[in-house]
Design an enzyme around this catalytic site. Structure first.
Site, PDB file in Angstrom:
ATOM      1  N   VAL A  13       0.765  -1.268  -0.294  1.00 21.75           N
ATOM      2  CA  VAL A  13      -0.108  -0.428  -0.244  1.00 21.75           C
ATOM      3  C   VAL A  13       0.863   1.138  -0.033  1.00 21.75           C
ATOM      4  O   VAL A  13       0.689   2.257  -0.620  1.00 21.75           O
ATOM      5  CB  VAL A  13      -0.683  -0.157   1.536  1.00 21.75           C
ATOM      6  CG1 VAL A  13      -1.816   1.294   1.425  1.00 21.75           C
ATOM      7  CG2 VAL A  13      -1.594  -1.163   1.316  1.00 21.75           C
ATOM      8  N   ALA A  78       7.455  -3.317   8.814  1.00 22.80           N
ATOM      9  CA  ALA A  78       8.235  -3.719   9.853  1.00 22.80           C
ATOM     10  C   ALA A  78       8.753  -4.860   9.828  1.00 22.80           C
ATOM     11  O   ALA A  78       7.988  -5.911  10.050  1.00 22.80           O
ATOM     12  CB  ALA A  78       7.829  -2.606  10.678  1.00 22.80           C
ATOM     13  N   SER A 130       4.131   9.341   7.678  1.00 23.37           N
ATOM     14  CA  SER A 130       2.543   9.588   7.702  1.00 23.37           C
ATOM     15  C   SER A 130       1.421  10.432   7.120  1.00 23.37           C
ATOM     16  O   SER A 130       2.301  10.457   5.931  1.00 23.37           O
ATOM     17  CB  SER A 130       2.715  10.180   9.294  1.00 23.37           C
ATOM     18  OG  SER A 130       0.996  10.461   9.638  1.00 23.37           O
ATOM     19  N   LYS A 184       8.746   9.543  14.625  1.00 23.46           N
ATOM     20  CA  LYS A 184       7.396   9.176  13.946  1.00 23.46           C
ATOM     21  C   LYS A 184       5.912   8.219  15.352  1.00 23.46           C
ATOM     22  O   LYS A 184       4.578   8.463  15.116  1.00 23.46           O
ATOM     23  CB  LYS A 184       7.642   8.343  12.679  1.00 23.46           C
ATOM     24  CG  LYS A 184       6.209   7.388  12.665  1.00 23.46           C
ATOM     25  CD  LYS A 184       5.495   8.100  11.511  1.00 23.46           C
ATOM     26  CE  LYS A 184       4.151   7.943  10.807  1.00 23.46           C
ATOM     27  NZ  LYS A 184       3.269   6.355  10.942  1.00 23.46           N
ATOM     28  N   HIS A 187       4.011  10.722  17.464  1.00 23.28           N
ATOM     29  CA  HIS A 187       2.784  11.065  16.267  1.00 23.28           C
ATOM     30  C   HIS A 187       2.038  10.185  16.398  1.00 23.28           C
ATOM     31  O   HIS A 187       0.949  10.300  16.398  1.00 23.28           O
ATOM     32  CB  HIS A 187       3.490  10.747  15.126  1.00 23.28           C
ATOM     33  CG  HIS A 187       2.611  11.437  13.481  1.00 23.28           C
ATOM     34  ND1 HIS A 187       2.216  10.041  12.687  1.00 23.28           N
ATOM     35  CD2 HIS A 187       2.004  12.064  13.234  1.00 23.28           C
ATOM     36  CE1 HIS A 187       0.896  10.646  12.291  1.00 23.28           C
ATOM     37  NE2 HIS A 187       0.775  11.990  12.525  1.00 23.28           N
ATOM     38  N   ASN A 188       2.667   9.005  16.159  1.00 26.31           N
ATOM     39  CA  ASN A 188       0.982   7.628  16.112  1.00 26.31           C
ATOM     40  C   ASN A 188       0.764   7.851  17.656  1.00 26.31           C
ATOM     41  O   ASN A 188      -0.698   7.775  18.024  1.00 26.31           O
ATOM     42  CB  ASN A 188       1.769   5.950  15.974  1.00 26.31           C
ATOM     43  CG  ASN A 188       2.014   6.378  14.080  1.00 26.31           C
ATOM     44  OD1 ASN A 188       2.148   7.285  13.858  1.00 26.31           O
ATOM     45  ND2 ASN A 188       2.240   5.574  13.977  1.00 26.31           N
ATOM     46  N   GLU A 191      -1.371  10.525  18.205  1.00 29.12           N
ATOM     47  CA  GLU A 191      -2.875  10.142  16.925  1.00 29.12           C
ATOM     48  C   GLU A 191      -4.172   8.994  17.866  1.00 29.12           C
ATOM     49  O   GLU A 191      -5.140   9.525  17.543  1.00 29.12           O
ATOM     50  CB  GLU A 191      -2.256   9.127  15.676  1.00 29.12           C
ATOM     51  CG  GLU A 191      -3.499   8.551  14.527  1.00 29.12           C
ATOM     52  CD  GLU A 191      -2.643   7.908  13.705  1.00 29.12           C
ATOM     53  OE1 GLU A 191      -1.967   8.006  13.279  1.00 29.12           O
ATOM     54  OE2 GLU A 191      -3.211   7.220  13.241  1.00 29.12           O
ATOM     55  N   ARG A 448       6.516   5.314  52.184  1.00 34.09           N
ATOM     56  CA  ARG A 448       7.765   4.994  51.466  1.00 34.09           C
ATOM     57  C   ARG A 448       8.096   4.457  52.361  1.00 34.09           C
ATOM     58  O   ARG A 448       9.701   3.286  52.803  1.00 34.09           O
ATOM     59  CB  ARG A 448       7.838   4.956  50.445  1.00 34.09           C
ATOM     60  CG  ARG A 448       7.782   5.752  49.042  1.00 34.09           C
ATOM     61  CD  ARG A 448       8.189   6.014  48.327  1.00 34.09           C
ATOM     62  NE  ARG A 448       8.704   5.257  47.622  1.00 34.09           N
ATOM     63  CZ  ARG A 448      10.314   5.517  47.259  1.00 34.09           C
ATOM     64  NH1 ARG A 448      10.648   6.783  47.680  1.00 34.09           N
ATOM     65  NH2 ARG A 448      10.764   5.153  47.356  1.00 34.09           N
ATOM     66  N   HIS A 454      12.620   4.681  53.250  1.00 36.97           N
ATOM     67  CA  HIS A 454      13.712   5.480  52.010  1.00 36.97           C
ATOM     68  C   HIS A 454      13.623   6.387  51.999  1.00 36.97           C
ATOM     69  O   HIS A 454      14.566   6.999  51.596  1.00 36.97           O
ATOM     70  CB  HIS A 454      12.467   5.280  51.134  1.00 36.97           C
ATOM     71  CG  HIS A 454      12.252   3.636  50.273  1.00 36.97           C
ATOM     72  ND1 HIS A 454      12.995   3.017  49.617  1.00 36.97           N
ATOM     73  CD2 HIS A 454      10.917   2.968  50.502  1.00 36.97           C
ATOM     74  CE1 HIS A 454      12.491   1.231  49.349  1.00 36.97           C
ATOM     75  NE2 HIS A 454      11.187   1.440  49.832  1.00 36.97           N
TER      76      HIS A 454
END
Ligand code: NAP
Length: 473
Positions: A13, A78, A130, A184, A187-188, A191, A448, A454
């Site tokens: 595609v 991928a 993209s 990227k 970005h996704n 999205e 804690r 801690h």
């Protein structure tokens, strides 16, 4: 034809559309696909562009068809397929050639491939693309990571094929090795959050206000004229207006409510956690897709809990619609603040020096999250220089001040009505936690220290202290 200027492997595609785009912009391209029949079909269907395309049936043929020093784009599934292609290319390419992985790679794989090829004489570029099928064909947003001088050699082709925003190409070199694929990925992730929040608003319109798909679509169409103007809002309006050719019913009503995912959203959430950055809206969006896949369990739970007496959304519909628009905008601001905070942390961790204004700019057109909002975001970065968080940009402070009351009202009513809004709730919780000068983790530190010694810091003195818990810890 003279030799091709660039090569492309993988005529699926994305690859086939990218190859046509390259050819159309006047760059002769040599193409190869594992299944050779696909190469022939692609070439036959290329029409007038055939004169700019060299179909190749072997990798040797491909290498011989490209002018050296060569540049070859790999656009295959991928993962392992990319490693296989790189390995196969090593025997047919020469010193100085560039291999560009344009698929949705995990940036950690890109860093590995970069170092594996470092002493091979070949140069590796990891490139996020993209825009889906349409973007690949007519102008995607292109995010490049790798050696800057290698980018300079392919810059002309990449900027020519990229989307343009008011004439400016939406392609840029963002940093070394995995920088492009990391950007990227985020970005996704953004999205995912954008899509989930839109779906949550659709849920309120459908189940809270009892509106029909076409009516809801008209609301999104209207919103697309204002501050929410974006590709995702635009296509949401179109999707909601479409009818199923088989039944004549609204198409969206015939689609199973089970969302798929391929990994980039999950990677965003994982990397945010690994970098120690809060990205709750993105995480909630990934998690919502996971829950959506449990269709049978959800149906059983709906029966088991059969809650019928929850208050409905009621009141002035116009006021509710105004609140929904602003609530979505507030959620969007928080999600983008998170995404950019993750990129900022990665930039520091990997010493990438990611150019945030450039990233916002190359997302203004071509990519799936393109929007008017990204223009505002790019301006905010340009005006403010470095920002600890997008929520601290003056323009965003003003926008969030206007929008957050609507987000509160919508979430309060959705909670009462039993309508899930996981990403938008996470966005508000993030905003409220971020803007709270005195939080509640003093109590966590005390706990804690109580059970694990801690230690904690005091508000009135420097150093590490322990509490007066005695031996009860
Ligand atoms: P696709 O339509 O499924 O095509 C996959 C391509 O990979 C085919 O050319 C296939 O060749 C090739 N391939 C698969 N396994 C291979 C192997 N082991 N060795 C050699 N070639 C192999 O996929 P696509 O949607 O174009 O996606 C390609 C890449 O772009 C992926 O990384 C994807 O995540 C990314 N991407 C996709 C979109 C999108 O909207 N679809 C958007 C951005 C990025 P055969 O014909 O021989 O099977």
């Amino acid at each position: 034809m003279e030799k091709a200027e660039i090569g492309l492997i993988g005529l699926g595609v994305m690859g086939s559309n990218l190859a046509l785009n390259i050819a159309e912009k006047g760059h002769p391209v040599a193409v190869f696909n594992r299944t050779t029949s696909r190469t022939g079909e692609f070439f036959e269907a290329a029409g007038n562009l055939r004169e700019m395309i060299v179909p190749c049936t072997t990798l040797q043929d491909l290498a011989a068809s490209i002018r050296p020093p060569r540049a070859i784009i790999i656009m295959v599934a991928a993962g392992q397929a990319v490693d296989e292609q790189i390995a196969a290319l090593r025997s047919v390419l020469s010193d100085g050639d560039i291999v560009i992985d344009a698929g949705n790679a995990n940036f950690r794989d890109t860093i590995r491939r970069f170092s594996e090829l470092k002493d091979s004489g070949l140069t590796f570029i990891g490139m996020g693309v993209s825009g889906g099928e349409e973007g690949a064909r007519h102008g995607p947003s292109i995010m490049v990571g790798g050696p800057r001088d290698a980018y300079a050699r392919v810059e002309k082709v990449l900027t020519d094929i990229s989307a343009k925003y008011e004439g400016e190409p939406c392609a840029a070199w963002l940093g070394p090795d995995g920088a492009g694929h990391f950007v990227k990925t985020i970005h996704n992730g953004i999205e995912y959050a954008d899509m989930q929040m839109i779906a949550e608003i659709y849920g309120v319109l459908r189940d809270g206000l009892g509106m029909q798909p076409k009516e809801i679509g008209a609301v999104f169409d209207e919103w697309n004229k204002g501050r929410l103007n974006s590709y995702l809002i635009e296509i949401t309006g179109k999707v909601l207006a479409a009818d199923d050719p088989q039944t004549g019913k609204p198409m969206v009503d015939m689609i199973l409510d089970r969302a798929g995912q391929k990994g980039t959203g999950k990677w965003s959430a994982i990397e945010a956690q690994t970098l120690g950055v809060s990205a709750t809206a993105i995480e909630a969006a990934v998690s919502a897709r996971i829950l959506s896949s449990l269709k049978d369990e959800r149906l059983a739970a709906e029966k088991a809990y059969a809650i019928s007496d929850l208050p409905k959304f009621s009141g002035d519909r116009q006021a509710i619609l105004r609140d929904l628009e602003l609530a979505l905008f507030a959620g969007k601001i928080a999600a983008y603040a998170q995404g950019f905070a993750v990129m900022d942390a990665a930039s520091k961790q990997f010493d990438w020096r990611l150019p945030m204004p450039t990233i916002a700019k190359i997302w203004r057109a071509g990519c799936i999250i393109r929007s008017q909002f990204l223009g505002t975001l790019a301006e905010a970065f340009q005006q403010s220089g470095t920002l600890p968080n997008l929520l601290m940009a003056p323009a965003f402070i003003d926008m969030m001040k206007e929008a957050h009351p609507s987000l509160r009202r919508i979430l309060a009513r959705a909670a009462e009505a039993g309508l899930p809004m996981p990403a938008m709730s996470s966005a508000l919780a993030y905003f409220d936690s971020y803007r709270q000068g005195r939080g509640t983790s003093n109590l966590i530190q005390a706990q804690r220290d109580f059970f694990g010694a801690h230690g904690f810091e005091r508000i009135d003195a420097k150093g590490a202290f322990h509490g007066p818990w005695g031996d009860s810890g």
